[in-house]
Scaffold this active site. Structure first.
Site, mmCIF file in Angstrom:
data_model
loop_
_atom_site.group_PDB
_atom_site.id
_atom_site.type_symbol
_atom_site.label_atom_id
_atom_site.label_comp_id
_atom_site.label_asym_id
_atom_site.label_seq_id
_atom_site.Cartn_x
_atom_site.Cartn_y
_atom_site.Cartn_z
ATOM 1 N N THR A 64 0.663 -1.351 0.016
ATOM 2 C CA THR A 64 0.088 0.135 0.012
ATOM 3 C C THR A 64 0.812 1.325 0.168
ATOM 4 O O THR A 64 0.390 2.383 -0.005
ATOM 5 C CB THR A 64 -0.906 0.117 1.047
ATOM 6 O OG1 THR A 64 -0.027 -0.232 2.609
ATOM 7 C CG2 THR A 64 -1.945 -1.124 1.092
ATOM 8 N N ASP A 104 -9.902 2.517 -4.387
ATOM 9 C CA ASP A 104 -10.610 3.827 -5.262
ATOM 10 C C ASP A 104 -9.477 4.218 -6.614
ATOM 11 O O ASP A 104 -9.802 4.659 -7.339
ATOM 12 C CB ASP A 104 -10.964 4.891 -4.423
ATOM 13 C CG ASP A 104 -9.868 5.698 -3.688
ATOM 14 O OD1 ASP A 104 -8.956 4.752 -3.228
ATOM 15 O OD2 ASP A 104 -9.801 6.853 -3.486
ATOM 16 N N TYR A 127 0.626 1.828 -8.046
ATOM 17 C CA TYR A 127 -0.330 1.154 -6.897
ATOM 18 C C TYR A 127 -1.714 0.601 -7.495
ATOM 19 O O TYR A 127 -2.113 -0.261 -7.656
ATOM 20 C CB TYR A 127 -0.326 2.022 -5.678
ATOM 21 C CG TYR A 127 -1.200 1.508 -4.808
ATOM 22 C CD1 TYR A 127 -1.292 0.474 -4.098
ATOM 23 C CD2 TYR A 127 -2.497 2.341 -4.787
ATOM 24 C CE1 TYR A 127 -2.198 -0.124 -3.381
ATOM 25 C CE2 TYR A 127 -3.403 1.749 -3.582
ATOM 26 C CZ TYR A 127 -3.455 0.583 -2.977
ATOM 27 O OH TYR A 127 -4.371 0.168 -2.159
ATOM 28 N N LYS A 131 -3.250 -3.134 -8.426
ATOM 29 C CA LYS A 131 -4.416 -3.359 -7.569
ATOM 30 C C LYS A 131 -5.441 -3.667 -8.691
ATOM 31 O O LYS A 131 -6.290 -4.835 -8.505
ATOM 32 C CB LYS A 131 -5.047 -2.497 -6.614
ATOM 33 C CG LYS A 131 -4.203 -2.172 -5.509
ATOM 34 C CD LYS A 131 -4.186 -3.139 -4.562
ATOM 35 C CE LYS A 131 -5.564 -3.218 -3.662
ATOM 36 N NZ LYS A 131 -5.446 -4.561 -2.720
#
Length: 285
Positions: A64, A104, A127, A131
């Site tokens: 993350t 999001d 990132y 995802k």
């Protein structure tokens, strides 16, 4: 008794699930982090799954560090994409269910309306790209997975915006926070409760779902409220994203539409200020 494997046990969401897990004695929880099941090592992931054979996996473990991901591209992809591909493939072969947490940041931020589950994904940083690759892997491998996209997660655990703001507000007379990135924070405890609501439902309805707290704010407004609720006197200056450059580009607008999860699972979605006050009460005690 269903065996529930929760990855990312030391993260914000994992820590909150641990906290409330004792309220669910009918589940046999196994909490793991990178030490027990290193997501960057596919062989060890498979070995751990084969050893524990969970009925349901809550996939909360992730890479993350959004800015660092621009440099550690391979590691971010291994954890957020390849490990998820492996886990979902294992679930398919072993008849296990999967609840996966996404972000999001798979959206580009150009929308003027809250993003719903069917809106087109177009990540603008690595990132978000990793995802999204994880999401697509799950779609290829499983037809009954639950994928929950969330945003701006914070809690009393781990590193997050709220804890960083509290530290800076106590150290400095003034700070600057961007006011042109719009979304909604998510208290990890609220998300943990939503996941448990899904787990205990009579029927596990698969698909994409969006979850964050209610409201529409900027990071600047978030900081102002943290300052106010904490009784601090730090001056908060609003700046644009251009004035606060980061290695990874952020979406300017990533508000999530939450009607689907509320209707499908009767999930409660608290207002952001209410949840922030609860978290700050713990952090400031």
């Amino acid at each position: 008794m269903s065996r529930i494997l929760v990855t990312g046990a030391q993260g914000q969401l994992g820590s909150e699930i641990i906290k409330i897990s004792k309220e669910y004695p009918t589940f046999d929880f196994i909490f793991v982090d990178m030490e027990e099941m290193p997501l960057e090592d596919i062989t060890k992931v498979i070995a751990f799954l084969d050893k524990t054979v969970p009925d349901i996996i809550i996939s909360a473990g992730a890479y993350t560090a959004v800015d660092k991901a621009e440099i550690e591209k391979e590691l971010a992809d291994q954890v957020n994409h390849l490990a998820i591909d492996t886990i979902s493939h294992w679930c398919s072969n072993n008849g296990s269910k999967l609840i996966h947490i996404s972000t999001d940041y798979i959206f580009d931020g150009t929308s003027k309306l809250p993003y719903n589950e069917n809106d087109i994904a177009a990540p603008i940083n690595w990132y978000g790209e990793t995802k999204r690759r994880g999401e697509l892997s799950i779609e290829r491998n499983l037809n009954d997975a639950v994928i929950i996209r969330t945003s701006w997660v914070y809690s009393e655990y781990g590193n997050n915006f709220v804890k960083t703001m509290l530290r800076l507000m106590n150290e400095r007379e003034s700070i600057s926070v961007v006011n042109d990135q719009i979304g909604t924070p998510t208290y990890a405890l609220d998300l943990a409760k939503a996941i448990m609501k899904i787990l205990t439902s009579d029927n596990l309805v698969p698909g994409f779902f969006h979850y964050s707290n209610e409201g529409e704010i900027s990071w600047y407004e978030f900081a102002v409220e943290i300052n106010r609720l904490s009784g601090l006197n730090c001056i908060i200056n609003a700046v644009t994203s251009d004035q606060f450059p980061t290695a990874a580009k952020r979406p300017n607008f990533s508000l999530l539409e939450k009607t689907k999860i509320k209707k499908t699972y009767n999930v409660l979605v608290p207002e952001w200020k209410e949840s922030l006050a609860k978290c700050l009460k713990i952090l400031n005690s």
